[in-house]
Every structure is written in structure tokens, then in C-alpha cells.
Design an enzyme around this catalytic site. Sequence first.
Site, PDB file in Angstrom:
ATOM      1  CG  HIS A   1      18.273  24.132  47.870  1.00 37.70           C
ATOM      2  ND1 HIS A   1      17.779  25.390  48.105  1.00 37.70           N
ATOM      3  CD2 HIS A   1      18.390  23.541  49.100  1.00 37.70           C
ATOM      4  CE1 HIS A   1      17.614  25.572  49.410  1.00 37.70           C
ATOM      5  NE2 HIS A   1      17.970  24.452  50.037  1.00 37.70           N
TER       6      HIS A   1
ATOM      7  CD  GLU B   1      12.442  34.263  47.240  1.00 39.49           C
ATOM      8  OE1 GLU B   1      11.724  34.293  48.255  1.00 39.49           O
ATOM      9  OE2 GLU B   1      13.664  34.005  47.283  1.00 39.49           O
TER      10      GLU B   1
END
Length: 491
Positions: free
Chosen positions: A380, A410
Site C-alpha cells: 500500500h 484510483e
Amino acid sequence: MRGTDRRAYAVAMAVVIAGYQLLPDGPWWTAAWQVGIGWAGTAAILAGARRLPWRDRLPWWCFALGIFANSSGIAVAVYAESVLGRVDLPTPADPLFLVLYPACALGLALLIRRREPGRNWTAMVDATTITTGLGLLAWVYVIEPAAQEAGMSLLGRAVQVAYPVGDLLLLAMLTRLLRAGGVRGASFWWLAGSFTAFLAGDTTWVVLGNLGDAGWALEEVLWFRRGIDMMFLTAFALAGLAALHLGARELARTAAPLPPRLGRLQLAALTGASLIAPAILAGQVASGRVTDGPAIVVGSTALFLLVVTRMAQLVRQVERQSRQVRELSRTDDLTGLPNRRAWNDELPRALERSRRDGAPVCVAVLDLDRFKQFNDSYGHPAGDRLLKEASAAWHSALREVDTLARYGGEEFTVLLPGADLASARAATERALAATPLGQTFSAGLALWDGTETSDELIARADAALYAAKGAGRDRIVAADPWPDVHMRRSQ
């Protein structure tokens, strides 16, 4: 100095200060004891200053000069009275006594300057407010009576006035130090305690002088008089302890100024200082004679203006924090881009401008390809770094008038005002080429038809995005117009 040596100095000072009460009743005994403690404090300050960098030694040298001169003045005063018979002001000891105030005030000013290179207007207003309130009190009960005392030469009255003025100067600098930012370790508090002890001793003598016969009677009590002297001896010792402490290295470290908020102690101090003027006026009215009307007017006016200034500082701080909160609520924490809330506010305004001006406007929805796979492979933190670097690269590739926002996860959106599908595609292709770390994105483009809502425009661009994903990713697809506007409205 090692911790054991510092503790030995502290214990030795505590013992000799306590032993001051046991000395024989003679001026030479007490003078030698006081001078010895003062010189020991001076030596401790100089020893502590030697361990500091050159640029940090000057404040401590100023403190050493003030304490050395003040304590040496005690011996000169006893000699002048016992040998020369000089008791009336000015005496040969007064110049030495008075050196304490400018020397220590200069040391405090240098220390404050090291800790806060910029101007801290909030701290200055607080220090000025407290000093003004107490200065009015000193003017009414000390300075003005001393300046008008009969049977004393002009120089004698000037010297007598110089003592409370010096106290006010020291008080102002000490208050300013306490309101400054920076490290507040043991050395800081020992130093603040030293100057507080000086001010407490001077204040006690002033109060005794204003008590009349009762004050004279208290001064005749040996243990009480020596208790006041011990305040000054404690001040000498604490200054040396502050210099010897390892925390003295941190005292001059630069720090950000404290915010202009008011704590309970600060509020109480400012409130008390602001009430001094009406309290003096009330006392004089109750006595049936207002003798210091002009001074009270000037003091009240100054305090009122200072309080208004302080409130204005607090209001500006609240407004600044409110703006920051609004900005944070509209900004994505990770990328620094406008967030979905800001986008939802900006898009309707852009469509309204387009409707008014007749200029085209396009919207693009971008989605990083295989972002979950990237996260699973690299973690991450790497995914967050990709989002930040990609958004920065896209922002640089787009036009200055374009607005890039993080829509969620995203997924990003781009507002392209004044752009038709061809120019919008060209701008989006530049962003696709600039995507870092060998990554790609899929994008859907939609040209506003002049009638659809913001949600409908986004929905068309989002449908085109899914078409780009289904066609193999790493591409830009333009959305088809709605087949029938009237049918769409009726659904």
C-alpha cells in the site's frame, strides 16, 4: 558540568541560603554572605556558558554581569554606609545595583531573539498588556511619589525612580520569554524562577514601604528582613543552576511561535492586568479624592486598545483556522488535489458558465489500470506513492485551465473547460503518456450536450470508461450522446 556536580552546587546553595538566617546580626557578616552567594552564582553562569556554542553565550554573559554587579553592590553599600556615612540616594552602590536590570533585560531579549527570530505580535501584546497594568500600579504607588519626594536631590529622585522602572523592564522581558515558543525544560524554568525571585523581592520592599509604620515594624523583625534577602539569594543561585543544567543548550534553539490562543492562566493574567486601572480609580473614588486621574485615563486607554488588539488577533486566528478547515474539507489528503466534494461544487458552476458563454466543456473520468494488482505486488505505501506521483504528472500534462480531482480510490476526474472532444482527447493522451512507473490508465470522455445535468454527464463519461476497460485498458474512449434527450428526461 556532570549531573553530580550540578546537584552538589544546588545542595550547597540551598544550605548556605538557609544558613543565612543563622548569621550574627552584623552588616559585614550578611554582606559577605550575600556577595559570596552572588559571586558563586556568577561563576556557575560563566562555567555553564563555556559549554555552549559561541553564538549562545552572550545572553548568559549578560546575566552574569547583572548578577555580579548587583551582588557586588551589596558590599559597596555596606562600606558606603558604615565607613563613608553615605546613606542618602544616590549612593556609590546604586550604579552597581541598577546594572542588573538592563544587563538581564538584554540577556532575555537576546535569548528571545534566538528562540523566535520573527516577530511574535501576540506575545508582544500579552507582555505589553501585563506590563502596562502593573506599570500603572507602580506609577501611582511608587514612581510618582518617589519623583515628588521632598528633601531629596533631583539625582536622588531619579535613582529612586530607576528601580521600579528597571523592575518593569525586567517584568516585560520575562513575560515575553514566557509567551515565546521553544523548549521549556528545567533550565528554562530555573531561569524564569530566578527573575521571578528578583521581582518578588523588589515587590516585597515596595509593599513594605507603602505600609507606613506597619512596614517599618516588619523590617525591624530580623528573620522577616532576612527572609526578603533570601529571595535575592535564591535568584542568584537559580540563575547559576539554569546555566549549569544540560537543558541550557536547548534554550536558544529556534522554534515556531505559540499560536494566539488564550489559556486559562493567560486569560487570568490579562484580565487582572486590565482591571488594575478601574480598581485604582475605584479606590481613589472611595477615598473621596481622585489624585491620579490623568494617569488612570492614559492607562485605561492603553489597556483598552491592547485588549481590542488581542481580540482582533484571536478573531483573525479563528478566521484563518476556519479557512483551513474549509480547504481541508475540499482537498484530498494524499494527493493534495480537489476531492469529490470540491468537484461536485465546481462542475455545476462550469456547466453554467458554458451555458452562458456558449463554449464547449468536456469531462474525463480516469482510472489506473490494474491498481489492485500493483498494491498487492508492491504494498500500500507503494500504491500511495503511485497515486501521488501519477496525479502530479497528470496535473503537469494538462492545461492550466483544466481541473484534476480525485473522485475516489484510483479514480480521477478532469474538467476541461473550452475544450471539444478532439482537444480534450489530446490533453488526456498527454496525461496518459506522462503516467509514471510504467503504469497506464483507462479514460472515458464526455462532451456536455448543453442540457444534461452534472450527474448525467459524469454517468456518460463513466460508461465510456468501462468501455475502455472492456476494450483492453490503456486507452481513451469518447462517450456517445444520449440517444433521445426527451426520453431520458421522462425516465
